[in-house]
Design a protein around this motif. Structure first.
Motif, PDB file in Angstrom:
ATOM      1  N   ALA A   1     -33.052  -0.807  26.794  1.00  0.00           N
ATOM      2  CA  ALA A   1     -33.400   0.428  27.394  1.00  0.00           C
ATOM      3  C   ALA A   1     -32.231   1.373  26.899  1.00  0.00           C
ATOM      4  O   ALA A   1     -32.133   2.664  26.898  1.00  0.00           O
ATOM      5  N   THR A   2     -31.071   0.799  26.390  1.00  0.00           N
ATOM      6  CA  THR A   2     -29.917   1.609  25.889  1.00  0.00           C
ATOM      7  C   THR A   2     -29.687   1.021  24.287  1.00  0.00           C
ATOM      8  O   THR A   2     -28.590   0.608  24.288  1.00  0.00           O
ATOM      9  N   PRO A   3     -30.412   1.456  23.498  1.00  0.00           N
ATOM     10  CA  PRO A   3     -30.288   0.855  22.171  1.00  0.00           C
ATOM     11  C   PRO A   3     -29.069   0.937  21.267  1.00  0.00           C
ATOM     12  O   PRO A   3     -28.503   0.492  20.522  1.00  0.00           O
ATOM     13  N   GLU A   4     -28.614   2.552  21.627  1.00  0.00           N
ATOM     14  CA  GLU A   4     -27.228   2.894  20.925  1.00  0.00           C
ATOM     15  C   GLU A   4     -26.106   1.785  21.396  1.00  0.00           C
ATOM     16  O   GLU A   4     -25.314   1.305  20.882  1.00  0.00           O
ATOM     17  N   ALA A   5     -26.285   1.640  22.813  1.00  0.00           N
ATOM     18  CA  ALA A   5     -25.171   0.775  23.636  1.00  0.00           C
ATOM     19  C   ALA A   5     -25.278  -0.526  22.888  1.00  0.00           C
ATOM     20  O   ALA A   5     -24.403  -1.420  22.663  1.00  0.00           O
ATOM     21  N   ALA A   6     -26.614  -1.059  22.772  1.00  0.00           N
ATOM     22  CA  ALA A   6     -26.627  -2.428  22.319  1.00  0.00           C
ATOM     23  C   ALA A   6     -26.391  -2.588  20.749  1.00  0.00           C
ATOM     24  O   ALA A   6     -25.637  -3.546  20.681  1.00  0.00           O
ATOM     25  N   ASN A   7     -26.638  -1.658  20.171  1.00  0.00           N
ATOM     26  CA  ASN A   7     -26.094  -1.481  18.926  1.00  0.00           C
ATOM     27  C   ASN A   7     -24.377  -1.738  18.569  1.00  0.00           C
ATOM     28  O   ASN A   7     -23.748  -2.530  17.813  1.00  0.00           O
ATOM     29  N   GLY A   8     -23.679  -0.805  19.433  1.00  0.00           N
ATOM     30  CA  GLY A   8     -22.347  -0.853  19.532  1.00  0.00           C
ATOM     31  C   GLY A   8     -21.850  -2.166  19.989  1.00  0.00           C
ATOM     32  O   GLY A   8     -20.826  -2.675  19.100  1.00  0.00           O
ATOM     33  N   LEU A   9     -22.450  -2.876  20.953  1.00  0.00           N
ATOM     34  CA  LEU A   9     -21.797  -4.192  21.546  1.00  0.00           C
ATOM     35  C   LEU A   9     -22.293  -5.113  20.251  1.00  0.00           C
ATOM     36  O   LEU A   9     -21.477  -6.152  20.102  1.00  0.00           O
ATOM     37  N   LEU A  10     -23.315  -4.998  19.623  1.00  0.00           N
ATOM     38  CA  LEU A  10     -23.537  -6.162  18.340  1.00  0.00           C
ATOM     39  C   LEU A  10     -22.509  -6.014  17.258  1.00  0.00           C
ATOM     40  O   LEU A  10     -22.059  -6.962  16.948  1.00  0.00           O
ATOM     41  N   ASP A  11     -21.956  -4.555  17.008  1.00  0.00           N
ATOM     42  CA  ASP A  11     -20.916  -4.562  16.228  1.00  0.00           C
ATOM     43  C   ASP A  11     -19.661  -5.170  16.737  1.00  0.00           C
ATOM     44  O   ASP A  11     -18.847  -5.955  15.838  1.00  0.00           O
ATOM     45  N   ARG A  12     -19.434  -5.106  18.053  1.00  0.00           N
ATOM     46  CA  ARG A  12     -18.291  -5.736  18.349  1.00  0.00           C
ATOM     47  C   ARG A  12     -18.190  -7.265  18.361  1.00  0.00           C
ATOM     48  O   ARG A  12     -17.058  -7.893  18.139  1.00  0.00           O
ATOM     49  N   ILE A  13     -19.492  -7.699  18.648  1.00  0.00           N
ATOM     50  CA  ILE A  13     -19.508  -9.172  18.719  1.00  0.00           C
ATOM     51  C   ILE A  13     -19.339  -9.712  17.162  1.00  0.00           C
ATOM     52  O   ILE A  13     -18.957 -10.491  16.869  1.00  0.00           O
ATOM     53  N   LYS A  14     -19.884  -8.795  16.222  1.00  0.00           N
ATOM     54  CA  LYS A  14     -19.842  -9.379  14.862  1.00  0.00           C
ATOM     55  C   LYS A  14     -18.251  -9.454  14.546  1.00  0.00           C
ATOM     56  O   LYS A  14     -17.787 -10.321  13.547  1.00  0.00           O
ATOM     57  N   THR A  15     -17.597  -8.458  14.936  1.00  0.00           N
ATOM     58  CA  THR A  15     -16.012  -8.377  14.744  1.00  0.00           C
ATOM     59  C   THR A  15     -15.288  -9.752  15.375  1.00  0.00           C
ATOM     60  O   THR A  15     -14.861 -10.174  14.814  1.00  0.00           O
ATOM     61  N   LEU A  16     -15.805 -10.078  16.534  1.00  0.00           N
ATOM     62  CA  LEU A  16     -15.398 -11.265  17.138  1.00  0.00           C
ATOM     63  C   LEU A  16     -15.495 -12.408  16.421  1.00  0.00           C
ATOM     64  O   LEU A  16     -14.668 -13.437  16.353  1.00  0.00           O
ATOM     65  N   MET A  17     -16.933 -12.742  16.023  1.00  0.00           N
ATOM     66  CA  MET A  17     -17.495 -13.782  15.452  1.00  0.00           C
ATOM     67  C   MET A  17     -16.632 -13.945  14.130  1.00  0.00           C
ATOM     68  O   MET A  17     -16.198 -14.932  13.605  1.00  0.00           O
ATOM     69  N   ALA A  18     -16.344 -12.816  13.286  1.00  0.00           N
ATOM     70  CA  ALA A  18     -15.632 -13.105  12.125  1.00  0.00           C
ATOM     71  C   ALA A  18     -14.084 -13.591  12.587  1.00  0.00           C
ATOM     72  O   ALA A  18     -13.444 -14.351  11.627  1.00  0.00           O
ATOM     73  N   MET A  19     -13.709 -12.925  13.610  1.00  0.00           N
ATOM     74  CA  MET A  19     -12.197 -13.238  13.959  1.00  0.00           C
ATOM     75  C   MET A  19     -12.208 -14.793  14.377  1.00  0.00           C
ATOM     76  O   MET A  19     -11.157 -15.450  14.157  1.00  0.00           O
ATOM     77  N   ALA A  20     -13.360 -15.223  15.123  1.00  0.00           N
ATOM     78  CA  ALA A  20     -13.232 -16.663  15.506  1.00  0.00           C
ATOM     79  C   ALA A  20     -13.169 -17.701  14.374  1.00  0.00           C
ATOM     80  O   ALA A  20     -12.614 -18.797  14.265  1.00  0.00           O
TER      81      ALA A  20
END
Length: 326
Positions: free
Chosen positions: A85-104
C-alpha cells in the motif's frame, strides 16, 4: 562496572548507548545499534539520519529481537511485500535492510547477503511538482515584495537551493554580489551570483538579523517550521499542489530552458551527477525547448534541389504515360 573502573583509572568512561543493555547480541536490534555507530551513518546529513532512523526504528520495533543469521530472503520479501500500500516506503526500507545485511557480513554476523538482487516495487512518480511560470506569477501576485512569503520564494527560486539551506542564508553570506551557501545535505560549498529580482526583494531587509528569514517571533526558522509556513503561503495563493522543493525544480527548469548545460545547472543547484540534474530538467517546458531546435528540421543541403527532383520525377512519369498510350 566498566564505567566505575574507567573512573578509577582516570580514563573516559565507555560511551553508553541507550537501550544497549536491552539488546541481545546477534539480533537485528544489535545490528541496527552497530549501524548507528558506524562512520557510514554518522557521516550522513542530519536530515538523512532522521529519515533513516524513522525507517529502521520501525523495523526494529517489529523484528529487533530476531537473530540476524536466521533472516532469509523469503522473510525479507514477505516484509517488503506486506507494504504494497506504500511502495515508496517499502523501497526505502529495502534499501536500509540491504545496508544492514552488507554490514552484517563485515561484522561476521552472516556468511551471505540475502538481499543481493532483491528488487522492490516499481514506482512511477514525478516527485515534487515543478512550478510553472503561471504558478510563480500567481504566488507573486498574492505575496508582493515586502512579505515573508515572497522573500522565502525568491531565496529558493533564484538560488536553486533546498529549504534547509534557504533558512540559513543571511547578510554575512553575501560577498561581492554573490551569496555563499554550504549545503546542509551534501556539504557542498556554492557561490551563487545574486539575481536582480532577488536583489530587489533583499533591498528592504534589515541587516541586523542572523538570517534573512525570521519567524513572527523574531527567531530563525527550523526546517520543519518553515515547511509548515510555506505550505500555508502556497495555500493562500490557491496553489495546493505546489511546494518549497518544487521551486528548486523550477529553478533548474528555467536554467534548462535558457539553454544551460548540465554542468552549468549543477554549478547552481549543487547536484553531483548527471542523473540527478536530468530528473529536474526533464520538467523543462517542451514548447520552449522545441522552439530552440525546430529550425534544424529544415531541408538538408545535399546539392540536389528537392523541388527540381520532384519536377524531374513528374516529367518522367508523363513520358512513361506517353509510351503506354502509343
Amino acid at each position: 562496572m566498566a564505567e566505575y573502573q574507567a573512573c578509577l583509572d582516570k580514563k573516559a568512561a565507555p560511551k553508553i548507548e541507550p537501550g544497549a543493555r536491552r539488546t541481545k547480541p546477534g539480533t537485528i536490534g544489535d545490528l541496527i545499534a552497530r549501524y548507528y555507530r558506524s562512520p557510514e551513518f554518522l557521516g550522513l546529513a542530519d536530515s538523512t539520519k532522521r529519515n533513516y532512523r524513522r525507517q529502521l526504528d520501525g523495523f526494529k520495533a517489529d523484528h529487533g529481537d530476531k537473530r540476524v543469521a536466521m533472516l532469509e530472503r523469503q522473510h525479507i520479501r514477505a516484509i517488503i511485500g506486506a507494504m504494497d500500500a506504500t511502495p515508496e516506503a517499502a523501497n526505502g526500507l529495502l534499501d536500509r535492510i540491504k545496508t544492514l545485511m552488507a554490514m552484517a557480513l563485515d561484522e561476521g554476523m552472516r556468511r551471505d547477503n540475502p538481499t543481493i538482487g532483491l528488487r522492490g516495487f516499481k514506482v512511477r512518480t514525478e516527485g515534487h511538482h515543478t512550478w510553472s511560470e503561471g504558478e510563480i506569477a500567481a504566488f507573486e501576485k498574492r505575496h508582493p515584495i515586502g512579505t515573508r512569503a515572497r522573500l522565502a520564494m525568491a531565496l529558493m527560486l533564484y538560488t536553486g537551493q533546498r529549504r534547509s539551506d534557504a533558512i540559513t542564508m543571511g547578510w554575512q553570506h553575501v560577498v561581492e554580489g554573490r551569496i555563499r551557501v554550504r549545503q546542509q545535505k551534501t556539504g557542498a560549498v556554492l557561490e551563487i551570483p545574486i539575481h536582480e529580482d532577488l536583489a530587489a526583494v533583499l533591498a528592504s531587509l534589515p541587516r541586523d538579523n542572523l538570517t534573512f528569514l525570521m519567524t513572527e517571533q523574531g527567531r530563525p526558522f527550523t526546517a520543519a517550521g518553515f515547511g509548515n509556513a510555506f505550505r500555508a503561503y502556497c495555500d493562500e495563493a490557491g496553489l495546493k499542489h505546489c511546494s518549497a522543493h518544487g521551486l528548486r525544480k523550477a529553478a533548474a527548469r528555467r536554467l534548462a530552458e535558457a539553454g544551460s548545460s548540465n554542468q552549468q545547472i549543477k554549478a547552481v543547484t549543487g547536484h553531483r551527477t548527471e542523473a540527478e540534474v536530468s530528473r529536474y530538467t526533464k520538467a523543462a517546458e517542451q514548447r520552449t525547448l522545441a522552439d530552440q531546435v525546430v529550425q534544424h528540421l529544415g531541408r538538408r543541403k545535399t546539392g540536389t534541389n528537392l523541388a527540381n527532383t520532384a519536377e524531374a520525377v513528374s516529367q518522367n512519369e508523363e513520358k512513361d504515360d506517353e509510351k503506354s498510350i502509343d
